[in-house]
Design an enzyme around this catalytic site. Structure first.
Site: not given
Ligand code: NAD
Length: 248
Positions: A118, A147, A188
């Site tokens: 992403h 910019c 998720s």
């Molecule tokens: P999501 O937010 O839809 O789901 C998060 C998942 O992680 C859930 O299933 C939850 O049960 C699980 N979870 C939460 N805490 C956890 C832990 N400590 N250990 C293990 N599992 C845990 O995330 P997604 O499926 O990645 O989809 C959301 C989209 O938004 C993606 O593109 C994501 O990368 C992006 N996003 C990125 C960030 C980041 O870069 N850190 C933050 C928020 C959203």
């Protein structure tokens, strides 16, 4: 936990292990995931703020959310789950990490082969002239950041409604087809096409190991081993066991 033992045995006996990570792996670094009722996303609806049409319509509004997210992400550090995947790579048991995250924490933990499905928040592009900026060179207090040509800057992250970077898309599905094991951590499995990667791997014969706090749509359908718990606790245990098995 017998699932940890089982996961470690499968990984130790495999040639091509690919990790697929989502926002959950960075929760223990203090970055809230989309799903779940944490901080930032109780204030901002991700489906509204993370859609490209919202950004194009009102960049200032979306940048207020992005500035808050950047403040969290730029001060976050990799947690034991990120380091565990780096260690797995050092052991020759993680060919690549495909991440949906945009926080660069896998790279900061030292993982060498990371595919950013992403995109990344580390760079931004001018919507008018296409000039690229490193985030460290941008004043994020000016909303929206612009910019030198006056155009609005957009982070190089894939918003809902935008295509996946073609190289990341192609390479991720190639790896899914090659994998003996797909280690799915903290996602998720609801955001497509990333959520098709486990299906593709399974159809090509891979075992699916899932690490998550809660069951997902994969858990009772294609997952072979479900290790329920925090990634920062479960992954180091799996890796420790893999290291033990490789020595024997
Ligand atoms: P999501 O937010 O839809 O789901 C998060 C998942 O992680 C859930 O299933 C939850 O049960 C699980 N979870 C939460 N805490 C956890 C832990 N400590 N250990 C293990 N599992 C845990 O995330 P997604 O499926 O990645 O989809 C959301 C989209 O938004 C993606 O593109 C994501 O990368 C992006 N996003 C990125 C960030 C980041 O870069 N850190 C933050 C928020 C959203």
């Amino acid at each position: 936990m017998k699932e940890i033992e089982r996961a470690a045995e499968i990984i130790a006996g495999s040639k091509c292990v690919i990790a697929l990570t989502g926002a959950g792996i960075s929760v223990e670094s203090g970055i809230p995931a989309f799903r779940g009722s944490q901080g930032l996303w109780t204030k901002y609806d991700p489906m509204e703020y993370a859609h490209i049409s919202s950004f194009m319509r009102d960049p200032e509004k979306v940048w207020r959310m992005l500035a808050e997210l950047y403040e969290i992400v730029l001060s976050a550090k990799p947690n034991p789950a990120h380091y565990a995947l780096k260690e797995l790579e050092d052991l020759g048991k993680c060919t690549a990490v495909i991440t949906q995250n945009v926080d660069a924490l896998h790279q900061r933990a030292g993982s060498r082969k990371v595919i950013e499905f992403h995109g990344t928040g580390e760079t931004l592009t001018c919507l008018d002239c296409g000039r690229s900026y490193k985030v460290d060179d941008v004043d994020l207090k000016k909303i929206p950041p612009r910019c030198t040509c006056g155009g609005v800057l957009k982070p190089d992250i894939v918003f809902f409604g935008e295509p996946i970077p073609p190289d990341a898309l192609r390479e991720s599905f190639e790896l899914a087809r090659r994998a003996d094991v797909l280690l799915v951590v903290g996602t998720s499995a609801q955001v497509y096409p990333a959520a098709s990667i486990p299906e593709e791997a399974k159809a090509s014969g891979a075992k699916i190991i899932e690490v998550n706090l809660e069951p997902t749509p994969l858990t009772n359908t294609i997952t072979d081993v479900f290790c329920q718990g925090k990634a920062g606790e479960v992954l180091p245990k799996i890796v420790e066991r893999v290291r033990g098995l490789l020595k024997t």
